[in-house]
Design a protein around this motif. Structure first.
Motif, short mmCIF file in Angstrom:
data_model
loop_
_atom_site.label_atom_id
_atom_site.label_comp_id
_atom_site.label_asym_id
_atom_site.label_seq_id
_atom_site.Cartn_x
_atom_site.Cartn_y
_atom_site.Cartn_z
N ASP A 134 65.52 -38.69 -54.15
CA ASP A 134 64.96 -38.43 -53.00
C ASP A 134 63.67 -37.67 -53.26
N ASN A 135 63.34 -36.94 -54.26
CA ASN A 135 62.23 -36.34 -54.50
C ASN A 135 61.03 -37.19 -54.40
N VAL A 136 61.30 -38.08 -55.22
CA VAL A 136 60.28 -39.33 -55.35
C VAL A 136 60.01 -40.11 -54.19
N ARG A 137 61.02 -40.18 -53.40
CA ARG A 137 60.60 -41.21 -52.15
C ARG A 137 60.08 -40.15 -51.20
N ARG A 138 60.32 -38.97 -51.18
CA ARG A 138 59.55 -38.01 -50.30
C ARG A 138 58.06 -37.96 -50.57
N ALA A 139 57.84 -37.97 -52.03
CA ALA A 139 56.49 -37.86 -52.47
C ALA A 139 55.78 -39.13 -51.94
N ALA A 140 56.24 -40.17 -52.08
CA ALA A 140 55.54 -41.31 -51.29
C ALA A 140 55.34 -41.24 -49.67
N ALA A 141 56.31 -40.76 -49.07
CA ALA A 141 56.10 -40.52 -47.48
C ALA A 141 54.64 -39.47 -47.39
N LEU A 142 54.82 -38.45 -48.31
CA LEU A 142 53.73 -37.40 -48.03
C LEU A 142 52.17 -37.92 -48.60
N ALA A 143 52.42 -38.94 -49.48
CA ALA A 143 51.44 -39.54 -49.97
C ALA A 143 50.52 -40.48 -48.96
N ALA A 144 51.49 -41.05 -48.18
CA ALA A 144 50.88 -41.88 -47.12
C ALA A 144 50.38 -41.11 -46.08
N MET A 145 50.97 -39.83 -45.67
CA MET A 145 50.33 -38.91 -44.83
C MET A 145 48.85 -38.49 -45.25
N TYR A 146 48.74 -38.10 -46.53
CA TYR A 146 47.38 -37.54 -47.08
C TYR A 146 46.43 -38.93 -46.73
N ALA A 147 46.83 -40.08 -47.27
CA ALA A 147 45.80 -41.11 -47.43
C ALA A 147 45.45 -41.47 -46.00
N GLY A 148 46.49 -41.18 -44.96
CA GLY A 148 45.84 -41.47 -43.60
C GLY A 148 44.89 -40.58 -43.21
N LYS A 149 44.48 -39.38 -43.74
CA LYS A 149 43.45 -38.57 -43.43
C LYS A 149 42.03 -39.15 -43.61
N THR A 150 41.90 -40.45 -44.36
CA THR A 150 40.91 -41.09 -44.59
C THR A 150 40.61 -41.85 -43.11
N ARG A 151 41.59 -41.95 -42.55
CA ARG A 151 41.70 -42.75 -41.15
C ARG A 151 40.77 -44.10 -41.30
N LYS A 152 40.93 -44.64 -42.57
CA LYS A 152 40.18 -45.96 -42.78
C LYS A 152 41.16 -47.02 -42.28
N GLU A 153 40.55 -47.77 -41.27
CA GLU A 153 41.17 -48.68 -40.52
C GLU A 153 42.19 -49.75 -41.17
N GLU A 154 41.52 -50.05 -42.36
CA GLU A 154 42.44 -51.12 -43.12
C GLU A 154 43.59 -50.53 -44.08
N TYR A 155 43.75 -49.09 -43.79
CA TYR A 155 44.65 -48.44 -44.42
C TYR A 155 46.08 -48.17 -43.46
N GLY A 156 45.83 -48.33 -42.18
CA GLY A 156 46.67 -48.12 -41.24
C GLY A 156 47.93 -48.95 -41.29
N GLU A 157 47.83 -50.11 -40.95
CA GLU A 157 49.18 -50.98 -41.26
C GLU A 157 49.92 -50.76 -42.31
N PRO A 158 49.17 -50.97 -43.63
CA PRO A 158 50.13 -50.71 -44.91
C PRO A 158 50.58 -49.47 -44.99
N LEU A 159 50.10 -48.32 -44.61
CA LEU A 159 50.60 -47.11 -44.47
C LEU A 159 51.88 -47.16 -43.62
N LEU A 160 51.99 -47.76 -42.53
CA LEU A 160 53.19 -47.79 -41.56
C LEU A 160 54.04 -48.50 -42.25
N ASN A 161 53.66 -49.56 -42.81
CA ASN A 161 54.59 -50.33 -43.51
C ASN A 161 55.46 -49.58 -44.60
N LEU A 162 54.59 -48.69 -45.27
CA LEU A 162 55.18 -47.82 -46.33
C LEU A 162 56.11 -46.80 -46.01
N VAL A 163 55.86 -46.05 -44.94
CA VAL A 163 56.84 -45.10 -44.32
C VAL A 163 57.94 -45.76 -43.40
#
Length: 274
Positions: A134-163
């Protein structure tokens, strides 16, 4: 920090760490975050060859010292393109470290890689969502959040698919960081329209962990901004009689009542949090 870098270049890792511990230490008797950030910056400004940075990072990652591992996480992120598989393997091990502060730095490092190497690192993060830890799975969730800070449009849907892969996760450590933090305080801020649209899909999930996460999204300051447009979602959660869901949505409504009491009356929820 010149002495720190010089010792690293000479493979004197013990002495290099000694120089850090001679600096200001925090409450846990490890170098303060500011000291470690300066150390990382010193490496980047002095050592230009990513292959050398990777060598140093991998050595630090295997030292039984939290500061070494924390610095390694961000050096690994910098050198990711040199050996993607090797870096990913090292970060996965660090993501499951027993020290929670190390895990925080690793999540940040993963977020850096995902932000700058999205196409190649995204499949790795998706794979982490199915890891047995669960530590590794949790890291993936936070990585998605941090990548979201870029606000790049093309990242949006894939990041939502990840979480989305983690919505039904029953581990408390994952849940604690997903709905309220990674989504509610993160992705909702960076991709509000996409997240609100995705809620219409997520509310169809019958899993109580998924619905617990949905309830927690609206407990954040960012989530409260979208209560009106998500009224039907909240009403659906209120109709769920399962204890976990009921407790989560009522806790959220109590928070809304303290911050925006007018919303409960407006949305016919004035007594729902009692």
């Amino acid at each position: 920090m010149n002495d720190f870098v010089d010792e690293l270049k000479q493979n004197n890792f013990g002495k290099a760490l000694d120089t850090l511990y001679e600096q200001d230490t925090g409450t846990r008797n490890t170098p303060k975050a500011s000291v470690k950030r300066k150390a990382i910056k010193a490496v980047f400004s002095t050592i230009k060859e990513k292959q050398e940075v990777l060598h140093i990072a991998l050595k630090l990652a295997h030292i039984d010292d939290p500061a070494a591992k924390e610095i390694a996480a961000h050096l690994l992120a910098f050198a990711y393109a040199e050996r993607p598989e090797k870096v990913s393997e090292a970060l996965r091990v660090l993501a499951n470290d027993e020290n929670w502060e190390v895990r925080e730095w690793v999540a940040g490092g993963c977020g850096e890689i995902l932000s700058n190497n999205f196409d190649t690192f995204y499949p790795e993060m998706m794979d982490w969502t199915a890891d047995e830890s669960d530590n590794v799975r949790r890291a993936a969730a936070l990585a998605a959040m941090y990548a979201g800070k870029t606000r790049k449009e093309e990242y949006g849907e894939p990041l939502l698919n990840l979480v989305e892969q983690l919505l039904t996760d029953s581990a408390s450590y994952v849940k604690k960081n997903l709905g309220q933090f990674a989504i509610g305080d993160g992705l909702l801020r960076y991709y509000p329209d996409k997240v609100i649209a995705r809620l219409d899909k997520w509310i169809e999930l019958e899993d109580e962990n998924a619905r617990w996460n949905l309830a927690k999204i609206f407990s954040t300051a960012e989530g409260m901004k979208h209560v009106r447009e998500s009224r039907l979602i909240i009403h659906e959660l209120l109709r769920d009689d399962r204890y976990k869901v009921k407790r989560a949505i009522q806790s959220t409504l109590n928070k809304i009542k303290k911050k925006h009491p007018e919303l409960l009356e407006e949305l016919d929820l004035e007594n729902a949090g009692n």
